[in-house]
Write a protein that holds these residues in place. Structure first.
Motif, PDB file in Angstrom:
ATOM      1  N   UNK A  38      30.727  36.543  49.216  1.00  0.00           N
ATOM      2  CA  UNK A  38      31.990  36.710  48.524  1.00  0.00           C
ATOM      3  C   UNK A  38      33.166  36.380  49.427  1.00  0.00           C
ATOM      4  N   UNK A  39      33.021  36.617  50.722  1.00  0.00           N
ATOM      5  CA  UNK A  39      34.088  36.236  51.647  1.00  0.00           C
ATOM      6  C   UNK A  39      34.246  34.725  51.673  1.00  0.00           C
ATOM      7  N   UNK A  40      33.129  34.004  51.608  1.00  0.00           N
ATOM      8  CA  UNK A  40      33.195  32.551  51.561  1.00  0.00           C
ATOM      9  C   UNK A  40      33.937  32.092  50.309  1.00  0.00           C
ATOM     10  N   UNK A  41      33.601  32.690  49.167  1.00  0.00           N
ATOM     11  CA  UNK A  41      34.281  32.327  47.922  1.00  0.00           C
ATOM     12  C   UNK A  41      35.773  32.636  48.016  1.00  0.00           C
ATOM     13  N   UNK A  42      36.099  33.753  48.645  1.00  0.00           N
ATOM     14  CA  UNK A  42      37.494  34.147  48.775  1.00  0.00           C
ATOM     15  C   UNK A  42      38.247  33.144  49.622  1.00  0.00           C
ATOM     16  N   UNK A  43      37.607  32.644  50.677  1.00  0.00           N
ATOM     17  CA  UNK A  43      38.245  31.637  51.525  1.00  0.00           C
ATOM     18  C   UNK A  43      38.514  30.359  50.731  1.00  0.00           C
ATOM     19  N   UNK A  44      37.514  29.926  49.968  1.00  0.00           N
ATOM     20  CA  UNK A  44      37.691  28.721  49.164  1.00  0.00           C
ATOM     21  C   UNK A  44      38.808  28.934  48.146  1.00  0.00           C
ATOM     22  N   UNK A  45      38.853  30.125  47.565  1.00  0.00           N
ATOM     23  CA  UNK A  45      39.848  30.444  46.544  1.00  0.00           C
ATOM     24  C   UNK A  45      41.263  30.331  47.088  1.00  0.00           C
ATOM     25  N   UNK A  46      41.462  30.732  48.340  1.00  0.00           N
ATOM     26  CA  UNK A  46      42.795  30.739  48.926  1.00  0.00           C
ATOM     27  C   UNK A  46      42.953  29.699  50.036  1.00  0.00           C
ATOM     28  N   UNK A  47      42.073  28.697  50.014  1.00  0.00           N
ATOM     29  CA  UNK A  47      42.149  27.653  51.028  1.00  0.00           C
ATOM     30  C   UNK A  47      43.470  26.904  51.026  1.00  0.00           C
ATOM     31  N   UNK A  48      44.068  26.742  49.848  1.00  0.00           N
ATOM     32  CA  UNK A  48      45.348  26.053  49.766  1.00  0.00           C
ATOM     33  C   UNK A  48      46.427  26.789  50.547  1.00  0.00           C
ATOM     34  N   UNK A  49      46.377  28.119  50.512  1.00  0.00           N
ATOM     35  CA  UNK A  49      47.357  28.915  51.251  1.00  0.00           C
ATOM     36  C   UNK A  49      47.143  28.765  52.749  1.00  0.00           C
ATOM     37  N   UNK A 135      52.489  30.806  54.313  1.00  0.00           N
ATOM     38  CA  UNK A 135      51.245  31.471  53.924  1.00  0.00           C
ATOM     39  C   UNK A 135      51.477  32.415  52.750  1.00  0.00           C
ATOM     40  N   UNK A 136      52.526  33.234  52.824  1.00  0.00           N
ATOM     41  CA  UNK A 136      52.816  34.179  51.753  1.00  0.00           C
ATOM     42  C   UNK A 136      53.120  33.456  50.440  1.00  0.00           C
ATOM     43  N   UNK A 137      53.935  32.396  50.539  1.00  0.00           N
ATOM     44  CA  UNK A 137      54.312  31.661  49.336  1.00  0.00           C
ATOM     45  C   UNK A 137      53.098  31.017  48.675  1.00  0.00           C
ATOM     46  N   UNK A 138      52.256  30.379  49.480  1.00  0.00           N
ATOM     47  CA  UNK A 138      51.072  29.716  48.926  1.00  0.00           C
ATOM     48  C   UNK A 138      50.054  30.733  48.428  1.00  0.00           C
ATOM     49  N   UNK A 139      49.934  31.864  49.118  1.00  0.00           N
ATOM     50  CA  UNK A 139      48.989  32.901  48.689  1.00  0.00           C
ATOM     51  C   UNK A 139      49.418  33.447  47.332  1.00  0.00           C
ATOM     52  N   UNK A 140      50.724  33.685  47.200  1.00  0.00           N
ATOM     53  CA  UNK A 140      51.247  34.160  45.919  1.00  0.00           C
ATOM     54  C   UNK A 140      50.948  33.151  44.822  1.00  0.00           C
ATOM     55  N   UNK A 141      51.167  31.865  45.127  1.00  0.00           N
ATOM     56  CA  UNK A 141      50.915  30.817  44.148  1.00  0.00           C
ATOM     57  C   UNK A 141      49.448  30.762  43.744  1.00  0.00           C
ATOM     58  N   UNK A 142      48.539  30.864  44.721  1.00  0.00           N
ATOM     59  CA  UNK A 142      47.107  30.855  44.429  1.00  0.00           C
ATOM     60  C   UNK A 142      46.725  32.037  43.541  1.00  0.00           C
ATOM     61  N   UNK A 143      47.253  33.204  43.866  1.00  0.00           N
ATOM     62  CA  UNK A 143      46.926  34.405  43.098  1.00  0.00           C
ATOM     63  C   UNK A 143      47.424  34.269  41.661  1.00  0.00           C
ATOM     64  N   UNK A 144      48.652  33.808  41.493  1.00  0.00           N
ATOM     65  CA  UNK A 144      49.191  33.663  40.143  1.00  0.00           C
ATOM     66  C   UNK A 144      48.459  32.591  39.354  1.00  0.00           C
ATOM     67  N   UNK A 145      48.039  31.523  40.017  1.00  0.00           N
ATOM     68  CA  UNK A 145      47.258  30.496  39.331  1.00  0.00           C
ATOM     69  C   UNK A 145      45.990  31.094  38.752  1.00  0.00           C
ATOM     70  N   UNK A 146      45.331  31.941  39.526  1.00  0.00           N
ATOM     71  CA  UNK A 146      44.092  32.565  39.062  1.00  0.00           C
ATOM     72  C   UNK A 146      44.368  33.508  37.900  1.00  0.00           C
ATOM     73  N   UNK A 147      45.471  34.220  37.981  1.00  0.00           N
ATOM     74  CA  UNK A 147      45.818  35.155  36.907  1.00  0.00           C
ATOM     75  C   UNK A 147      46.118  34.407  35.615  1.00  0.00           C
ATOM     76  N   UNK A 148      46.868  33.311  35.714  1.00  0.00           N
ATOM     77  CA  UNK A 148      47.154  32.524  34.513  1.00  0.00           C
ATOM     78  C   UNK A 148      45.863  31.963  33.909  1.00  0.00           C
TER      79      UNK A 148
END
Length: 257
Positions: A38-49, A135-148
């Motif tokens: 799951x840590x690997x998946x999490x890294x891939x999920x937020x790799x853009x950040x 990092x914060x800006x991109x992390x926020x963007x990744x999280x919101x993308x997943x939520x949408x």
């Protein structure tokens, strides 16, 4: 919020937007990121950040790609993720790994930045550098993308629910009156939507989105506690998205007392 969306009965699984919502409390997801897979998946999920953080440090697209590839190999194929201690914020762990990889690259290639800049980047507790902000800006963007995406999946799975469409229309046209917004939603869905029904869908969507944001943020805070997740949302600039749309008892409803 209707019973189908009640937080008492179900929790939206943001990690896999197409999965059905489960009934877990947020303090029961603590093992999700604490395991290697799951840590690997999490890294891939937020790799853009992570990539945005590296770009801000290296200031070189080619070097960023090179270090990102090295980081991926280190984390996903050489046991780097296995060194994740399974507690704390996974974002901090990825930041430290990316920072160390960038500094190693700069020193190896002789592209040393100014001493003050390098010191700021090298400080594991830094929070105000351009790289930290990226990092914060991109992390926020990744999280919101997943939520949408999760909202969109929820709408697809739930006949008669247009929470995703309604909230999208509302955010795209924030100054339009409800009748006009309802007309746009009608056009997009192919189903007649009145102004009052539109307002109700937006209200329900905001509550669901708040729950989804809370859930996704909790996945990166191990163990997830109400205080820890709230602090994470404040740092990511997302608390304003949820504070008025969570139930009053969200701390005890979603987390252990």
């Amino acid at each position: 919020m209707p019973a189908a969306d009640s937080p008492r009965r179900r929790r939206s699984d943001v990690s896999e937007p197409n999965e059905q919502v489960t009934g877990l409390r947020l303090d029961q997801i603590s093992t999700h990121v604490a395991t290697l897979g799951d840590a690997e998946k999490f890294f891939v999920r937020y790799g853009r950040a992570v990539g945005g953080y590296l770009r801000a440090i290296l200031q070189d697209p080619g070097a960023t790609d090179e270090v990102m590839q090295e980081l991926v190999l280190a984390l996903l194929r050489r046991g780097g993720v296995a060194k994740w201690p399974g507690k704390g914020r996974f974002r901090d762990y990825l930041k430290a790994a990316a920072r160390n990889a960038a500094i190693t690259h700069l020193r190896r290639t002789g592209r040393q930045p100014a001493a003050a800049e390098l010191g700021e980047v090298a400080d594991p507790h830094s929070a105000g550098s351009a790289a930290d902000r990226a990092l914060l800006s991109e992390w926020q963007s990744c999280l919101l993308d997943r939520v949408w995406r999760a909202l969109e999946g929820h709408e697809r799975r739930t006949p008669g629910n247009i929470c995703y469409t309604a909230l999208k229309v509302f955010t795209e046209f924030p100054h339009e009156p409800s009748p006009r917004l309802a007309a746009i939603a009608t056009q997009r869905t192919g189903h007649a939507v009145g102004a009052e029904a539109f307002r109700k869908q937006v209200s329900r969507a905001r509550c669901l989105m708040a729950e989804l944001i809370l859930t996704e943020a909790a996945r990166g805070v191990i163990p997830p506690t109400a205080d820890g997740v709230e602090a994470e949302l404040h740092e990511l600039g997302l608390w304003s998205y949820v504070e008025d749309h969570l139930p009053d008892d969200w701390r005890t409803r979603f987390f252990s007392a």
